[in-house]
Design an enzyme around this catalytic site. Structure first.
Site, PDB file in Angstrom:
ATOM      1  N   GLY A   1      59.175  13.107  58.367  1.00 28.97           N
ATOM      2  CA  GLY A   1      59.702  13.434  59.691  1.00 28.97           C
ATOM      3  C   GLY A   1      58.712  13.161  60.813  1.00 28.97           C
TER       4      GLY A   1
ATOM      5  CG  LEU B   1      46.559   3.368  51.372  1.00 25.39           C
ATOM      6  CD1 LEU B   1      46.279   3.056  52.837  1.00 25.39           C
ATOM      7  CD2 LEU B   1      46.148   2.204  50.490  1.00 25.39           C
TER       8      LEU B   1
ATOM      9  CB  CYS C   1      55.544  20.563  52.951  1.00 21.93           C
ATOM     10  SG  CYS C   1      54.134  20.972  53.950  1.00 21.93           S
TER      11      CYS C   1
ATOM     12  CB  CYS D   1      30.523  19.238  59.898  1.00 20.23           C
ATOM     13  SG  CYS D   1      32.151  18.916  60.576  1.00 20.23           S
TER      14      CYS D   1
HETATM   15 ZN   LIG Z   1      33.813  20.095  59.453  1.00 18.82          ZN
END
Ligand SMILES: [Zn+2]
Length: 258
Positions: free
Chosen positions: A39, A108, A186, A247
């Site tokens: 969608g 992928l 979902c 991070c």
């Molecule tokens: Zn992060």
């Protein structure tokens, strides 16, 4: 320079001073990777193709099923049991024959995903699973490719632009795990069609901002929450997680490199 035909075709956006012919040429030269043709992907790509984004790559390994037609509005009944990426590509080409659309009819991962992201100016995450979302986030973060992420379930939706500038958070800072429980998947839960359409349109709008004008007007790194019952939006700033393994790895690599 645009041809006379394309100038006419796009005149309603070219006449905006912050787009102009230059912005339209940027759109025509842009490359957008769309992961997932459900969608969100249907809504977003229809507008991106209509706006003249010159190179669209649509990725999905699923087939169109009857229960998809309630919200995946690019498909027709004749597309049932056909691959979604291929069916979507055909619809987009019929909408705009001046753009290039390529369908990737499989999921992928890793190197192939990395190559597709390398070609893209922006990536739209329209996928329905957390594993894909984390992989797309990881590679976009490493390549510093802006990621426009959205999700919808029931009457609720969420939307975020990740710009991956120094000190910016990533998707893993927000969702630090790779899988969700069976109850939260979902595919098993209800969804109101226009809610997913609203979120897909937000993704297209953010992409057009960036590609036509060079910048996002929408504030990046904010979690925008949509309530499809009250039709109200709420925005929450996403903080960088000092424990985020992605991070922290990126930062360590940057420090070593510099
Ligand atoms: Zn992060």
């Amino acid at each position: 320079m645009l041809s006379d035909r394309l100038f006419l075709r796009y005149q309603r956006q070219v006449c905006l001073s912050d787009v102009s012919e230059q912005g339209q040429v940027s759109l025509v030269n842009s490359h957008v990777l769309v992961i997932g043709c459900g969608g969100l992907g249907c809504a977003a790509t229809l507008y991106l193709a209509a706006a003249g984004v010159g190179h669209l790559v649509v990725v999905d390994d699923d087939l169109v099923e009857e229960s998809n037609l309630q919200r995946q509005v690019a498909y027709r009944q004749t597309d049932l049991q056909h691959n979604k990426a291929k069916a979507l590509m055909q619809q987009l080409k019929q909408l705009n024959d001046s753009i290039n659309v390529r369908a990737v009819e499989r999921r992928l991962a890793d190197e192939q995903l990395g190559l597709e992201i390398m070609l893209a100016d922006v990536v739209l995450d329209c996928s329905d699973n957390l594993l894909t979302r984390q992989q797309v986030n990881r590679i976009c973060s490493q390549q510093k490719t802006p990621l426009i992420s959205a999700a919808a379930i029931g009457w609720q939706g969420q939307f975020t632009v990740f710009d991956y500038l120094p000190e910016s958070p990533c998707y893993r800072c927000l969702i630090p795990f790779d899988e969700i429980t069976q109850e939260g998947k979902c595919s098993d839960m209800g969804i109101i069609g226009p809610v997913v359409g609203v979120l897909g349109n937000y993704q297209a709008l953010a992409a057009i901002q960036k590609l036509a004008t060079g910048k996002f007007f929408v504030e990046p790194n904010q979690l925008h929450l949509f309530n499809g019952q009250t039709m109200q939006w709420q925005a929450i700033k996403i903080m960088r997680d000092p424990e985020c393994k992605l991070c922290n790895v990126s930062q360590a690599t940057t420090e070593v490199a510099s």
